[in-house]
Enzyme design. Sequence first.
Site, PDB file in Angstrom:
ATOM      1  N   LYS A   1       1.318  -1.425   0.045  1.00  0.00           N
ATOM      2  CA  LYS A   1       0.279   0.055   0.115  1.00  0.00           C
ATOM      3  C   LYS A   1       0.947   1.673  -0.369  1.00  0.00           C
ATOM      4  O   LYS A   1       1.842   1.224   0.817  1.00  0.00           O
ATOM      5  CB  LYS A   1      -1.056   0.269   1.044  1.00  0.00           C
ATOM      6  CG  LYS A   1      -2.168   1.578   1.445  1.00  0.00           C
ATOM      7  CD  LYS A   1      -2.482   1.475   2.628  1.00  0.00           C
ATOM      8  CE  LYS A   1      -1.608   2.519   2.829  1.00  0.00           C
ATOM      9  NZ  LYS A   1      -1.970   2.924   4.383  1.00  0.00           N
TER      10      LYS A   1
ATOM     11  N   ASP B   1      -3.447   4.088  -2.022  1.00  0.00           N
ATOM     12  CA  ASP B   1      -4.773   4.528  -0.781  1.00  0.00           C
ATOM     13  C   ASP B   1      -4.590   5.973  -0.811  1.00  0.00           C
ATOM     14  O   ASP B   1      -4.741   6.793  -0.441  1.00  0.00           O
ATOM     15  CB  ASP B   1      -4.588   3.921   0.009  1.00  0.00           C
ATOM     16  CG  ASP B   1      -5.230   4.048   1.237  1.00  0.00           C
ATOM     17  OD1 ASP B   1      -7.072   4.001   0.909  1.00  0.00           O
ATOM     18  OD2 ASP B   1      -5.143   4.024   3.023  1.00  0.00           O
TER      19      ASP B   1
ATOM     20  N   LYS C   1      -7.482   7.668  -1.094  1.00  0.00           N
ATOM     21  CA  LYS C   1      -8.599   8.298  -0.545  1.00  0.00           C
ATOM     22  C   LYS C   1      -9.711   9.711  -1.569  1.00  0.00           C
ATOM     23  O   LYS C   1      -9.533  10.650  -1.156  1.00  0.00           O
ATOM     24  CB  LYS C   1      -8.986   8.233   0.717  1.00  0.00           C
ATOM     25  CG  LYS C   1      -8.341   6.861   1.371  1.00  0.00           C
ATOM     26  CD  LYS C   1      -8.311   7.518   3.683  1.00  0.00           C
ATOM     27  CE  LYS C   1      -8.191   6.183   3.861  1.00  0.00           C
ATOM     28  NZ  LYS C   1      -6.569   5.651   3.740  1.00  0.00           N
TER      29      LYS C   1
ATOM     30  N   ASP D   1     -14.463  14.722  -3.784  1.00  0.00           N
ATOM     31  CA  ASP D   1     -14.226  16.249  -4.317  1.00  0.00           C
ATOM     32  C   ASP D   1     -15.498  15.955  -4.872  1.00  0.00           C
ATOM     33  O   ASP D   1     -16.104  14.883  -4.901  1.00  0.00           O
ATOM     34  CB  ASP D   1     -13.401  16.252  -4.990  1.00  0.00           C
ATOM     35  CG  ASP D   1     -12.562  17.857  -5.279  1.00  0.00           C
ATOM     36  OD1 ASP D   1     -13.777  18.516  -5.651  1.00  0.00           O
ATOM     37  OD2 ASP D   1     -11.642  18.524  -4.574  1.00  0.00           O
TER      38      ASP D   1
ATOM     39  N   THR E   1     -10.314   4.025  10.309  1.00  0.00           N
ATOM     40  CA  THR E   1     -10.684   3.589  11.499  1.00  0.00           C
ATOM     41  C   THR E   1      -9.913   4.673  12.612  1.00  0.00           C
ATOM     42  O   THR E   1      -9.802   3.415  13.976  1.00  0.00           O
ATOM     43  CB  THR E   1      -9.661   2.158  11.504  1.00  0.00           C
ATOM     44  OG1 THR E   1      -8.779   2.212  11.101  1.00  0.00           O
ATOM     45  CG2 THR E   1     -10.380   1.161  10.785  1.00  0.00           C
TER      46      THR E   1
ATOM     47  N   ARG F   1       2.987  -0.581  10.392  1.00  0.00           N
ATOM     48  CA  ARG F   1       3.903  -0.002  11.478  1.00  0.00           C
ATOM     49  C   ARG F   1       3.811  -1.643  11.921  1.00  0.00           C
ATOM     50  O   ARG F   1       5.355  -1.706  12.517  1.00  0.00           O
ATOM     51  CB  ARG F   1       3.506   0.728  12.588  1.00  0.00           C
ATOM     52  CG  ARG F   1       3.901   2.025  11.932  1.00  0.00           C
ATOM     53  CD  ARG F   1       2.679   3.419  12.436  1.00  0.00           C
ATOM     54  NE  ARG F   1       1.834   3.637  12.646  1.00  0.00           N
ATOM     55  CZ  ARG F   1       1.099   4.361  13.121  1.00  0.00           C
ATOM     56  NH1 ARG F   1       1.193   5.200  13.921  1.00  0.00           N
ATOM     57  NH2 ARG F   1      -0.568   4.078  12.434  1.00  0.00           N
TER      58      ARG F   1
END
Length: 234
Positions: A33, A59, A61, A64, A121, A212
């Site tokens: 990603k 990713d 997102k 608009d 999340t 991470r």
Amino acid sequence: MKRTRLITALDTQNIDQAREWARALDGHTDAIKLGMEFTYACGLPAVAEIARDRSLFLDLKLHDIPNTVAKGLTSLAPLGASLLTVHASGGSAMLQAARAAIDEAYPEARRPCLLAVTVLTSLDQQGLHEIGIDATPREQVVRLGHMAIAVGADGLVCSAEEIAPLRDALGDKPVLVVPGIRPAGASADDQKRIMTPAQAAQAGADWIVVGRPITRAHNPAQAAAAIQDELRNA
């Protein structure tokens, strides 16, 4: 029974670090990603370089007006992403424009999965209330999920806690991509609605996103391989 697949998030502003992680994870992750942090810092040519010969979850997102999102998706076509994200909260007209842009700009054989992001999340009940939404995260995710799939999204981005209600509401067809995954014992960091890889797989996730806990590990390849083992044994 379908296999839940692993996406590793390469969240860095440093292209050399991204190269190192990507090489180390070849053969240990199903996709990588690249998101806002890397794309804004390093640019689209760098995204193309890191994604070459790898499955890419891009990713960004997009959120608009419909025309701007459609043009943005068209501009991303040369990158060959396998999965792309837009915000479901942009509404049905924006999602329909996104669907039309992908169908027009991408060859059918290489058409990416259009994913609608439901509720981040990092948001919990209080966070939703602060932006004027009185529904629970679960209620809001299902509401946005219904709308997004009805107007052409291929799948949804949701927390692991919403996998079961989305499957109940929408069935097995929508692709569910689940961030906020943390192996047992790992720090939650800034995520609020989390599960382990095995729990997400058992709930019915198609893809999980882990960042991470893999990239900060002493041996990222070993950390990714351990998560793959957990998914296979779920």
